[in-house]
Design a protein around this motif. Structure first.
Motif, mmCIF file in Angstrom:
data_model
loop_
_atom_site.group_PDB
_atom_site.id
_atom_site.type_symbol
_atom_site.label_atom_id
_atom_site.label_comp_id
_atom_site.label_asym_id
_atom_site.label_seq_id
_atom_site.Cartn_x
_atom_site.Cartn_y
_atom_site.Cartn_z
ATOM 1 N N VAL A 48 0.831 -1.207 0.000
ATOM 2 C CA VAL A 48 0.000 0.000 0.000
ATOM 3 C C VAL A 48 0.872 1.266 0.000
ATOM 4 C CG1 VAL A 48 -1.825 1.257 1.179
ATOM 5 C CG2 VAL A 48 -1.775 -1.248 1.268
ATOM 6 N N HIS A 49 0.628 2.107 -0.971
ATOM 7 C CA HIS A 49 1.318 3.392 -1.083
ATOM 8 C C HIS A 49 0.276 4.490 -0.871
ATOM 9 C CE1 HIS A 49 5.008 1.750 -3.207
ATOM 10 N NE2 HIS A 49 4.149 0.734 -3.280
ATOM 11 N N ALA A 50 0.227 5.064 0.307
ATOM 12 C CA ALA A 50 -0.678 6.186 0.586
ATOM 13 C C ALA A 50 0.096 7.475 0.315
ATOM 14 C CB ALA A 50 -1.171 6.140 2.024
ATOM 15 N N LEU A 51 -0.363 8.261 -0.621
ATOM 16 C CA LEU A 51 0.373 9.433 -1.078
ATOM 17 C C LEU A 51 -0.165 10.727 -0.482
ATOM 18 C CD1 LEU A 51 0.715 8.646 -4.907
ATOM 19 C CD2 LEU A 51 2.009 7.707 -2.981
ATOM 20 N N ASP A 52 0.717 11.698 -0.320
ATOM 21 C CA ASP A 52 0.319 13.082 -0.066
ATOM 22 C C ASP A 52 0.251 13.775 -1.417
ATOM 23 O OD1 ASP A 52 0.273 12.823 2.688
ATOM 24 O OD2 ASP A 52 2.287 13.627 2.981
ATOM 25 N N LEU A 53 -0.914 14.234 -1.826
ATOM 26 C CA LEU A 53 -1.037 14.954 -3.089
ATOM 27 C C LEU A 53 -0.370 16.326 -2.987
ATOM 28 C CD1 LEU A 53 -4.703 13.928 -3.866
ATOM 29 C CD2 LEU A 53 -2.645 13.138 -5.047
ATOM 30 N N ARG A 54 -0.062 16.922 -4.130
ATOM 31 C CA ARG A 54 0.621 18.226 -4.118
ATOM 32 C C ARG A 54 -0.144 19.240 -3.276
ATOM 33 N NH1 ARG A 54 1.297 21.139 -9.622
ATOM 34 N NH2 ARG A 54 2.418 19.211 -10.155
ATOM 35 N N ASN A 55 0.595 20.091 -2.617
ATOM 36 C CA ASN A 55 0.045 21.135 -1.743
ATOM 37 C C ASN A 55 -0.600 20.584 -0.477
ATOM 38 O OD1 ASN A 55 0.798 23.333 -3.435
ATOM 39 N ND2 ASN A 55 -0.947 22.887 -4.754
ATOM 40 N N HIS A 56 -0.332 19.322 -0.166
ATOM 41 C CA HIS A 56 -0.865 18.678 1.033
ATOM 42 C C HIS A 56 0.241 17.879 1.726
ATOM 43 C CE1 HIS A 56 -4.654 19.477 -1.045
ATOM 44 N NE2 HIS A 56 -5.299 19.232 0.089
ATOM 45 N N GLY A 57 0.078 17.688 3.036
ATOM 46 C CA GLY A 57 0.986 16.833 3.788
ATOM 47 C C GLY A 57 2.440 17.241 3.630
ATOM 48 N N ASP A 58 3.280 16.264 3.314
ATOM 49 C CA ASP A 58 4.712 16.504 3.174
ATOM 50 C C ASP A 58 5.152 16.644 1.727
ATOM 51 O OD1 ASP A 58 5.174 16.372 5.961
ATOM 52 O OD2 ASP A 58 5.218 14.177 5.882
ATOM 53 N N SER A 59 4.212 16.731 0.804
ATOM 54 C CA SER A 59 4.557 16.871 -0.609
ATOM 55 C C SER A 59 4.839 18.329 -0.973
ATOM 56 C CB SER A 59 3.430 16.310 -1.492
ATOM 57 O OG SER A 59 3.464 14.900 -1.494
ATOM 58 N N PRO A 60 5.539 18.546 -2.086
ATOM 59 C CA PRO A 60 5.881 19.913 -2.493
ATOM 60 C C PRO A 60 4.646 20.744 -2.829
ATOM 61 C CG PRO A 60 7.244 18.300 -3.650
ATOM 62 C CD PRO A 60 6.155 17.532 -2.968
ATOM 63 N N TRP A 61 4.868 22.034 -2.787
ATOM 64 C CA TRP A 61 3.823 23.000 -3.138
ATOM 65 C C TRP A 61 4.035 23.514 -4.554
ATOM 66 C CZ3 TRP A 61 2.818 26.909 1.441
ATOM 67 C CH2 TRP A 61 2.367 26.181 2.557
ATOM 68 N N SER A 62 2.936 23.886 -5.183
ATOM 69 C CA SER A 62 2.962 24.497 -6.509
ATOM 70 C C SER A 62 1.706 25.319 -6.692
ATOM 71 C CB SER A 62 3.035 23.423 -7.599
ATOM 72 O OG SER A 62 2.876 23.990 -8.892
ATOM 73 N N VAL A 169 1.036 22.666 12.020
ATOM 74 C CA VAL A 169 2.213 21.947 12.521
ATOM 75 C C VAL A 169 3.269 22.928 13.021
ATOM 76 C CG1 VAL A 169 1.827 19.962 11.012
ATOM 77 C CG2 VAL A 169 3.246 21.866 10.212
ATOM 78 N N ASP A 170 4.196 22.392 13.796
ATOM 79 C CA ASP A 170 5.318 23.169 14.317
ATOM 80 C C ASP A 170 6.175 23.671 13.162
ATOM 81 O OD1 ASP A 170 7.801 23.961 15.506
ATOM 82 O OD2 ASP A 170 7.382 22.669 17.222
ATOM 83 N N ASP A 171 6.525 24.949 13.194
ATOM 84 C CA ASP A 171 7.327 25.505 12.107
ATOM 85 C C ASP A 171 8.830 25.369 12.346
ATOM 86 O OD1 ASP A 171 7.904 27.394 14.007
ATOM 87 O OD2 ASP A 171 7.158 29.116 12.867
ATOM 88 N N GLY A 172 9.204 24.723 13.457
ATOM 89 C CA GLY A 172 10.614 24.522 13.755
ATOM 90 C C GLY A 172 11.256 25.617 14.564
ATOM 91 N N THR A 173 10.504 26.692 14.807
ATOM 92 C CA THR A 173 11.044 27.815 15.572
ATOM 93 C C THR A 173 10.212 28.089 16.821
ATOM 94 O OG1 THR A 173 9.746 29.503 14.395
ATOM 95 C CG2 THR A 173 11.860 28.846 13.418
ATOM 96 N N GLY A 174 9.332 27.157 17.153
ATOM 97 C CA GLY A 174 8.449 27.353 18.289
ATOM 98 C C GLY A 174 7.103 27.928 17.914
ATOM 99 N N GLY A 175 6.923 28.225 16.646
ATOM 100 C CA GLY A 175 5.641 28.732 16.158
ATOM 101 C C GLY A 175 4.900 27.683 15.355
ATOM 102 N N TYR A 176 3.925 28.130 14.570
ATOM 103 C CA TYR A 176 3.088 27.208 13.795
ATOM 104 C C TYR A 176 3.013 27.639 12.336
ATOM 105 C CZ TYR A 176 1.471 25.455 18.313
ATOM 106 O OH TYR A 176 1.411 24.905 19.564
ATOM 107 N N ARG A 177 2.753 26.660 11.491
ATOM 108 C CA ARG A 177 2.516 26.918 10.070
ATOM 109 C C ARG A 177 1.487 25.923 9.571
ATOM 110 N NH1 ARG A 177 4.645 23.091 6.705
ATOM 111 N NH2 ARG A 177 6.152 21.641 7.654
ATOM 112 N N TRP A 178 0.812 26.275 8.476
ATOM 113 C CA TRP A 178 -0.087 25.348 7.810
ATOM 114 C C TRP A 178 0.726 24.502 6.854
ATOM 115 C CZ3 TRP A 178 -4.511 24.826 10.057
ATOM 116 C CH2 TRP A 178 -5.173 25.926 10.624
ATOM 117 N N ARG A 179 0.541 23.185 6.883
ATOM 118 C CA ARG A 179 1.276 22.326 5.945
ATOM 119 C C ARG A 179 0.487 22.067 4.677
ATOM 120 N NH1 ARG A 179 1.053 16.090 7.092
ATOM 121 N NH2 ARG A 179 -1.085 15.852 7.809
#
Length: 265
Positions: A48-62, A169-179
């Motif tokens: 099973v390959h569950a994918l993150d579609l573009r602009n979602h999850g851990d996939s690249p944005w465009s 999600v955590d933005d890595g600096t103690g703040g938040y960002r939308w993934r």
């Protein structure tokens, strides 16, 4: 992660199990994580390959986001991983990606499974969700609960708020960002609620459409549109389920899915 490239994007994935390949595609605002429980069960006999579609999850944005383009992303993933005629499963937006890929490249796809969506244009958009998420003052958040408080008025349903907040999600600096790429979703919403006019023949393979009996996404009057493009389609209704059929009634979903695959394989 963002990209300005015009070609397919390298999609993030969660891979589980061994056996015949299956590709799973989530819905709008979702990710592969939403399918973790079902993927684990299916992984007992499938790869099973569950994918993150573009602009979602851990996939690249465009900035580009339409169904033929997203289908090309999935096809590129299949090529990279050598997936031969995988079972293709998609829910909602992911179901439209799956249908587009099946219609554009029928020789590359095995059985098709579509969860609670039809190849039609819908009038109900999700702009208010995007607008509400974009209006959350991320710079001023100290807790996730603060973000929820900002969403309450625009998104009164608790379950929907929790679903949307999984993207905070955590933005890595103690703040938040939308993934999830909210600006791209906002610009593409007209395409996302529609279905592309593809100059293709009907999909010749076996297909299963599942719908929740409390959902209005696959109405009876949509059956001609489904059968015109997917003449071998079987439509099954899951009782006491809404739009998130796989999450609300996982046992029924899995039973119907595995039964279908046993008949067509």
């Amino acid at each position: 992660m963002s990209s300005s490239e015009g070609g397919p994007l390298p999609l993030a994935a969660r891979r589980t199990g061994e056996g015949r390949p299956m590709v799973v595609l989530h819905g709008l605002f979702g990710s592969a994580r939403n399918w973790a429980g079902i993927a684990k069960r299916l992984g007992e006999g499938l790869d099973v390959h569950a994918l993150d579609l573009r602009n979602h999850g851990d996939s690249p944005w465009s900035a580009r986001m339409d169904y033929p383009t997203m289908a090309a992303d999935v096809l590129a993933y299949m090529d990279e991983h050598g997936l031969d005629r995988p079972i293709l499963v998609g829910h909602s937006m992911g179901g439209k990606v799956a249908m587009s890929l099946a219609l554009l490249h029928p020789d590359r796809i095995g059985p098709l499974v579509v969860a609670d969506i039809a190849p039609v244009s819908y009038g109900h958009r999700r702009d208010r969700y995007v607008e509400a998420m974009m209006a959350v003052p991320l710079d001023g958040l100290s807790r996730r609960s603060d973000a929820e408080a900002h969403l309450v008025q625009a998104v009164p349903d608790w379950g929907t708020r929790q679903f949307l907040l999984q993207n905070l999600v955590d933005d890595g600096t103690g703040g938040y960002r939308w993934r999830v790429n909210l600006s791209a979703l906002d610009a593409a919403m007209g395409d996302l609620v529609g279905f592309p006019a593809l100059d293709v023949s009907a999909f010749p393979g076996a297909s299963l459409f599942m719908r929740g009996d409390r959902s209005n996404y696959v109405r009876d009057d949509y059956r001609p549109a489904i059968e015109a493009l997917f003449p071998r389609a079987r439509l099954v209704t899951i009782k006491d389920a809404g739009h998130l059929v796989h999450a609300e009634k996982p046992e029924a979903f899995l039973s119907i899915l595995t039964g279908f695959l046993a008949r067509v394989e």
